[in-house]
Design a protein around this motif. Sequence first.
Motif, PDB file in Angstrom:
ATOM      1  N   CYS A 156       1.358  30.775 -17.964  1.00 50.72           N
ATOM      2  CA  CYS A 156       0.982  32.245 -18.071  1.00 50.72           C
ATOM      3  C   CYS A 156       0.807  32.713 -19.503  1.00 50.72           C
ATOM      4  O   CYS A 156       1.618  32.217 -20.433  1.00 50.72           O
ATOM      5  CB  CYS A 156       2.370  32.897 -17.377  1.00 50.72           C
ATOM      6  SG  CYS A 156       2.274  34.560 -17.872  1.00 50.72           S
ATOM      7  N   TYR A 157      -0.095  33.520 -19.883  1.00 49.80           N
ATOM      8  CA  TYR A 157      -0.492  34.168 -21.099  1.00 49.80           C
ATOM      9  C   TYR A 157      -0.291  35.696 -21.007  1.00 49.80           C
ATOM     10  O   TYR A 157      -0.575  36.237 -20.135  1.00 49.80           O
ATOM     11  CB  TYR A 157      -2.083  33.931 -21.354  1.00 49.80           C
ATOM     12  CG  TYR A 157      -2.314  32.269 -21.204  1.00 49.80           C
ATOM     13  CD1 TYR A 157      -2.071  31.557 -22.350  1.00 49.80           C
ATOM     14  CD2 TYR A 157      -2.772  31.750 -19.965  1.00 49.80           C
ATOM     15  CE1 TYR A 157      -2.492  30.112 -22.041  1.00 49.80           C
ATOM     16  CE2 TYR A 157      -3.163  30.485 -19.433  1.00 49.80           C
ATOM     17  CZ  TYR A 157      -2.972  29.674 -20.790  1.00 49.80           C
ATOM     18  OH  TYR A 157      -3.306  28.359 -20.571  1.00 49.80           O
ATOM     19  N   ALA A 176      -2.164  48.923 -22.970  1.00 46.32           N
ATOM     20  CA  ALA A 176      -1.934  48.189 -21.912  1.00 46.32           C
ATOM     21  C   ALA A 176      -1.003  46.629 -21.979  1.00 46.32           C
ATOM     22  O   ALA A 176      -1.650  46.386 -23.171  1.00 46.32           O
ATOM     23  CB  ALA A 176      -3.154  47.800 -21.115  1.00 46.32           C
ATOM     24  N   LYS A 177      -0.420  46.376 -21.406  1.00 48.60           N
ATOM     25  CA  LYS A 177       0.149  45.004 -21.354  1.00 48.60           C
ATOM     26  C   LYS A 177      -0.445  44.083 -20.391  1.00 48.60           C
ATOM     27  O   LYS A 177      -0.713  44.709 -18.915  1.00 48.60           O
ATOM     28  CB  LYS A 177       1.871  45.358 -20.936  1.00 48.60           C
ATOM     29  CG  LYS A 177       2.563  45.992 -22.184  1.00 48.60           C
ATOM     30  CD  LYS A 177       4.050  45.836 -21.949  1.00 48.60           C
ATOM     31  CE  LYS A 177       4.895  46.289 -22.988  1.00 48.60           C
ATOM     32  NZ  LYS A 177       4.432  47.771 -23.569  1.00 48.60           N
ATOM     33  N   ILE A 178      -0.614  42.995 -20.611  1.00 53.32           N
ATOM     34  CA  ILE A 178      -1.656  42.089 -19.867  1.00 53.32           C
ATOM     35  C   ILE A 178      -1.019  40.730 -19.692  1.00 53.32           C
ATOM     36  O   ILE A 178      -0.574  40.179 -20.620  1.00 53.32           O
ATOM     37  CB  ILE A 178      -3.162  41.885 -20.556  1.00 53.32           C
ATOM     38  CG1 ILE A 178      -3.665  43.454 -20.590  1.00 53.32           C
ATOM     39  CG2 ILE A 178      -3.751  40.908 -19.745  1.00 53.32           C
ATOM     40  CD1 ILE A 178      -4.880  43.253 -21.591  1.00 53.32           C
ATOM     41  N   MET A 179      -1.080  40.449 -18.339  1.00 56.84           N
ATOM     42  CA  MET A 179      -0.600  39.063 -18.144  1.00 56.84           C
ATOM     43  C   MET A 179      -1.520  38.285 -17.343  1.00 56.84           C
ATOM     44  O   MET A 179      -2.349  38.801 -16.651  1.00 56.84           O
ATOM     45  CB  MET A 179       0.700  39.064 -17.180  1.00 56.84           C
ATOM     46  CG  MET A 179       2.010  39.230 -17.875  1.00 56.84           C
ATOM     47  SD  MET A 179       3.390  39.349 -16.668  1.00 56.84           S
ATOM     48  CE  MET A 179       3.581  37.641 -16.200  1.00 56.84           C
ATOM     49  N   ILE A 180      -1.976  37.113 -17.898  1.00 57.87           N
ATOM     50  CA  ILE A 180      -3.032  36.031 -16.975  1.00 57.87           C
ATOM     51  C   ILE A 180      -2.366  34.916 -16.815  1.00 57.87           C
ATOM     52  O   ILE A 180      -1.449  34.245 -17.288  1.00 57.87           O
ATOM     53  CB  ILE A 180      -4.064  35.639 -18.073  1.00 57.87           C
ATOM     54  CG1 ILE A 180      -4.774  37.079 -18.762  1.00 57.87           C
ATOM     55  CG2 ILE A 180      -5.091  34.888 -17.443  1.00 57.87           C
ATOM     56  CD1 ILE A 180      -5.602  36.817 -20.063  1.00 57.87           C
ATOM     57  N   ASP A 181      -2.666  34.517 -15.446  1.00 52.92           N
ATOM     58  CA  ASP A 181      -2.042  33.427 -14.860  1.00 52.92           C
ATOM     59  C   ASP A 181      -3.117  32.334 -14.412  1.00 52.92           C
ATOM     60  O   ASP A 181      -4.092  32.773 -13.693  1.00 52.92           O
ATOM     61  CB  ASP A 181      -1.247  33.447 -13.785  1.00 52.92           C
ATOM     62  CG  ASP A 181       0.085  34.436 -14.041  1.00 52.92           C
ATOM     63  OD1 ASP A 181       0.844  34.072 -15.005  1.00 52.92           O
ATOM     64  OD2 ASP A 181       0.122  35.489 -13.385  1.00 52.92           O
ATOM     65  N   ILE A 184       0.072  31.995 -25.143  1.00 60.17           N
ATOM     66  CA  ILE A 184       0.896  31.326 -24.125  1.00 60.17           C
ATOM     67  C   ILE A 184       2.194  31.551 -24.018  1.00 60.17           C
ATOM     68  O   ILE A 184       2.756  31.573 -25.255  1.00 60.17           O
ATOM     69  CB  ILE A 184       0.416  29.626 -24.146  1.00 60.17           C
ATOM     70  CG1 ILE A 184       0.842  28.746 -23.157  1.00 60.17           C
ATOM     71  CG2 ILE A 184       1.144  29.104 -25.436  1.00 60.17           C
ATOM     72  CD1 ILE A 184       0.291  27.722 -23.056  1.00 60.17           C
ATOM     73  N   THR A 185       2.874  31.715 -23.105  1.00 61.02           N
ATOM     74  CA  THR A 185       4.335  31.855 -22.790  1.00 61.02           C
ATOM     75  C   THR A 185       4.794  30.646 -22.329  1.00 61.02           C
ATOM     76  O   THR A 185       4.246  29.724 -21.980  1.00 61.02           O
ATOM     77  CB  THR A 185       4.441  33.031 -21.810  1.00 61.02           C
ATOM     78  OG1 THR A 185       4.245  32.666 -20.344  1.00 61.02           O
ATOM     79  CG2 THR A 185       3.782  34.319 -22.260  1.00 61.02           C
TER      80      THR A 185
END
Length: 228
Positions: A214-215, A175-180, A197-198
Amino acid sequence: MDFDDIPELSSDTLAALQSFLAEKQELDDRFEKLKENAEEVFKNNKKIEMSDFQEDWQLSQFWYDEATADFIARRALEHTSEGDCIAFISSPTAYVAFRNMAPERKNAYVFEYDQRFDLFKDQFVLYDFNKPLEFARAAEMKEKFKFIVADPPFLNKDCLSQTMETVRWIASKDAKIMIDTGAVMEGLAKELIGARITGFHPAHRGGLSNEFRCYSTFEDESLKWVNN
C-alpha cells in the motif's frame, strides 16, 4: 474422425469439473438474486457481501480479504466528512466495505470496468483505465474528490500511469490518496503521485504470488510510511 482417439476425463477430473461448474452456477444465482433485490437491499441498508460477486480472472479481479477491505474503508471514513466525495478506482471490495460501514454516505463512487457493479446506480462510474479521462461526468468530477483509493488491475507501467492520470484529474487540492499495487511499482507510485510505501500489506481472499503493498500520500495512527 476416430472417436476412439478422443481422451476421456478421469473420474477425479470429471468430479472436479462438475464441482467447479456447480460452484460457478451457485455464485451466478446469488448475484442474480442480489440484482433482483437491489432496491430493497439499498432501501433497508442491508449488508452486501462480496461473495455475491464472482471474481473474473480475465479482468484481473482478486478480491481483498475482509480485514484489508475494512482497513481501507475505515481510512476513507475517518479522513472525510459527510458530503465529501470519495473514489474507489478498480477497488470494488473496499467500496462495498465502505458502503456497508456508512450506507448513508452517497458521495462514495466505485469506478469500475465490470458492469455488474452498475447495480449501485448513481454511485457506479463505468471506467476503463485505457481511457483515463473518458468516463461519465468527468468534467463535473474534476478536482472534487477528497479521498481516493486506487487498485490498478494490472502490474505494469501503463496501467498505473493511466490510473494515476484519472487520480490527478479528480483529486481535490488537499486529497488523500491510497494506492494498492505490487511492490515492484514503488518507484513509479512515488514518481507519479508522490505516494510513499507504507507498512500496511493488503491481502487477498485467495492469496497472490506477487507481493502487494500500500502506498499513500498521507499518514495516520494506523497507516505509517516505511522509512527507507
